[in-house]
Design a protein around this motif. Structure first.
Motif, mmCIF file in Angstrom:
data_model
loop_
_atom_site.group_PDB
_atom_site.id
_atom_site.type_symbol
_atom_site.label_atom_id
_atom_site.label_comp_id
_atom_site.label_asym_id
_atom_site.label_seq_id
_atom_site.Cartn_x
_atom_site.Cartn_y
_atom_site.Cartn_z
ATOM 1 N N TYR A 66 -40.567 20.507 60.283
ATOM 2 C CA TYR A 66 -40.408 21.215 61.560
ATOM 3 C C TYR A 66 -39.940 20.280 62.677
ATOM 4 O O TYR A 66 -40.408 20.360 63.803
ATOM 5 N N SER A 67 -39.012 19.375 62.349
ATOM 6 C CA SER A 67 -38.540 18.435 63.367
ATOM 7 C C SER A 67 -37.279 18.913 64.063
ATOM 8 O O SER A 67 -36.809 18.260 64.991
ATOM 9 N N ASN A 68 -36.703 20.042 63.622
ATOM 10 C CA ASN A 68 -35.542 20.559 64.350
ATOM 11 C C ASN A 68 -35.933 20.837 65.794
ATOM 12 O O ASN A 68 -36.983 21.394 66.078
ATOM 13 N N GLY A 69 -35.068 20.469 66.698
ATOM 14 C CA GLY A 69 -35.360 20.653 68.110
ATOM 15 C C GLY A 69 -36.072 19.463 68.717
ATOM 16 O O GLY A 69 -36.155 19.352 69.946
ATOM 17 N N MET A 70 -36.616 18.578 67.886
ATOM 18 C CA MET A 70 -37.289 17.383 68.389
ATOM 19 C C MET A 70 -36.336 16.190 68.464
ATOM 20 O O MET A 70 -36.582 15.240 69.207
ATOM 21 N N TRP A 71 -35.250 16.252 67.681
ATOM 22 C CA TRP A 71 -34.274 15.161 67.709
ATOM 23 C C TRP A 71 -33.292 15.387 68.848
ATOM 24 O O TRP A 71 -32.643 16.428 68.913
ATOM 25 N N PRO A 72 -33.132 14.428 69.747
ATOM 26 C CA PRO A 72 -32.140 14.588 70.812
ATOM 27 C C PRO A 72 -30.729 14.712 70.220
ATOM 28 O O PRO A 72 -30.337 13.931 69.355
ATOM 29 N N LEU A 73 -29.977 15.702 70.682
ATOM 30 C CA LEU A 73 -28.645 15.958 70.134
ATOM 31 C C LEU A 73 -27.704 14.758 70.292
ATOM 32 O O LEU A 73 -26.950 14.442 69.358
ATOM 33 N N PRO A 74 -27.725 14.040 71.413
ATOM 34 C CA PRO A 74 -26.849 12.852 71.512
ATOM 35 C C PRO A 74 -27.161 11.808 70.443
ATOM 36 O O PRO A 74 -26.245 11.132 69.938
ATOM 37 N N VAL A 75 -28.437 11.661 70.099
ATOM 38 C CA VAL A 75 -28.809 10.716 69.045
ATOM 39 C C VAL A 75 -28.225 11.164 67.719
ATOM 40 O O VAL A 75 -27.634 10.367 66.969
ATOM 41 N N LEU A 76 -28.363 12.456 67.396
ATOM 42 C CA LEU A 76 -27.834 12.957 66.128
ATOM 43 C C LEU A 76 -26.319 12.782 66.063
ATOM 44 O O LEU A 76 -25.782 12.390 65.023
#
Length: 467
Positions: free
Chosen positions: A151-161
């Protein structure tokens, strides 16, 4: 059914990082621990209380010693008993590094994130440190972290990904379909984000289903078609979940399979009409000699009870125009179909051995009243249930003493029985729901997964389980 919020805290990560204060300690402690006591305890090991962070949105795993610069992390439980008990060993481990964490100093990135950074702090550390990780390894390090967190979707900053995904090696693409696209599946639970925000998909629906049901709260299976250039990475094996990685937002068009969600609004309603029959027939299962499954066993007492419950759910909810004898044949099959199974391996003759055991032991089930021909139909289905459909149908069509119409109806019952047995393959990630034969069975995979989390034995042992 499991508590979704608790699952998220156990399997997820912290998202807020407040400095620890006297007020937070006072609110959280249950045995009078003070901020000063904690500060002194840490200081005795050369550690500083201003490195402790707290997430007020979580009830557990919400406080950590987090010295990012040195790579030193440890859970902190805000109780005096812990701080002056088991916590001393944790603080001593941090002090033993004598400064920077050894695996961090060696730039052993995967070892560092596996052994030295607590699960709840993984995203916190990686998003601050990923630019220091060599470009050729940063994606694999990210993926090793990503696989550990549910359930880590939404926890990763999009710029990092975006930056990390640009470092991914060229993927080994799945086979393209005739239109040049690839079909992917996503299993969703109560805590999953919408598909257009998802990172992980799978090229196999069975893997997607496993993800959806492994918490007992599967809600949907999403299906999408993707272009090759949308795929960041692909892990083409069942053990690696046939996983496809995409950037969140890359998939905007998708559909959902027609499945009943395993949620509190639906499952009790499906189970309610089946409960009385489950008690009546489930209590007989113990007398048949099935053993409760142990490690590496998947065919036993609980399997039989789940197949029984699934069959009853079908009987009472499918809308199939079954006669009373049809219903009894489904129940008879559920309880006796694995009586002759002696191995966990593929065994296409254990159905025949089950029929032999029925006759040898003179088994008759209370509440089952069938004619001689109906018993023969039930035993024919049991004998053939472990063979491929073509073989089983051929055996039914060759059965003497049945009219053409009776044979066709027997085939219908055969399909239902095989589906109810097959639905429980969710227990070992073995169900490709696309091959289920009946329309209603194809709506039940998420419910079948929910039954894995239900206590089916206790009600059978109670005098009045519904009181």
């Amino acid at each position: 059914m499991k508590n979704a919020a608790l699952i998220r805290e156990v399997r997820g990560v912290m998202t807020k990082f407040e400095p620890l204060t006297e007020e937070i300690v006072a609110v959280c402690t249950q045995d009078g621990l003070t901020y000063e006591e904690l500060s002194d305890a840490l200081y005795s090991y050369g550690l500083r209380i201003d490195k402790v962070v707290h997430d007020s949105t979580r009830k557990i795993f919400n406080t950590f010693y987090a010295d990012y610069d040195m790579g030193l992390y440890a859970e902190v439980i805000l109780q005096r008993q812990y701080i002056f008990g088991a916590g001393q060993a944790e603080f001593e481990k941090l002090a033993e590094h004598g400064g920077k964490c050894r695996s961090l100093a060696k730039q052993d990135w995967k070892g560092y994130y596996l052994k030295d950074v607590p699960l709840a702090m993984l995203i916190y550390d990686f998003q601050l440190r990923y630019k220091s990780i060599p470009r050729e390894t940063v994606f694999s390090v990210w993926h090793s972290i990503y696989k550990r967190i549910d359930y880590s979707n939404g926890m990763w900053p999009l710029p990092v990904l975006r930056e990390v995904f640009q470092c991914a090696p060229a993927p080994q693409l799945p086979a393209l379909e005739s239109d040049g696209l690839i079909t992917v599946y996503r299993g969703m639970g109560a805590l999953s984000l919408p598909p257009d925000q998802a990172v992980s998909w799978s090229t196999h629906p069975g893997n997607a289903l496993w993800f959806a049901v492994h918490s007992g709260r599967g809600t949907k299976i999403a299906v999408a078609r993707v272009r090759p250039d949308q795929i960041v990475a692909h892990y083409p094996s069942y053990a690696e979940e046939n996983e496809v990685i995409v950037l969140p937002g890359a998939i905007t068009e998708y559909r959902y399979e027609d499945m009943i969600p395993a949620v509190e609004e639906t499952v009790p309603r499906l189970m309610a009409p089946a409960l009385q029959s489950y008690l009546e027939f489930g209590k007989q299962v113990r007398t048949l000699g099935y053993e409760r499954e142990v490690l590496f066993e998947v065919h036993g007492l609980l399997h039989i009870l789940r197949v029984l419950f699934l069959s009853l759910i079908y009987i009472y909810n499918s809308g199939d125009a079954l006669s009373e004898s049809d219903r009894q044949i489904l129940i008879y099959f559920s309880l006796l179909h694995d009586l002759g199974r002696v191995t966990e391996d593929v065994d296409d003759v254990h159905g025949e051995r089950s029929v032999e055991q029925i006759h040898k032991r003179g088994i008759r089930l209370r509440g089952i009243r069938l004619s001689r021909k109906e018993y023969r139909i039930a035993e024919l289905i049991i004998a053939q249930h472990c063979r491929d459909d073509d073989t089983g149908i051929a055996a039914i069509m060759a059965e003497p003493g049945l009219s053409r119409k009776e044979k066709e109806h027997t085939i219908h019952l055969y399909h239902i029985c095989k589906d109810m047995d097959g639905l429980d393959r969710v227990r070992f990630n073995g169900l490709d729901y696309r091959i289920l034969r009946t329309r209603y069975a194809r709506r039940l995979p998420l419910v079948a997964g929910c039954l894995l989390e239900e206590d089916l034995l206790t009600p059978l042992d109670m005098e009045n389980p519904w009181a």
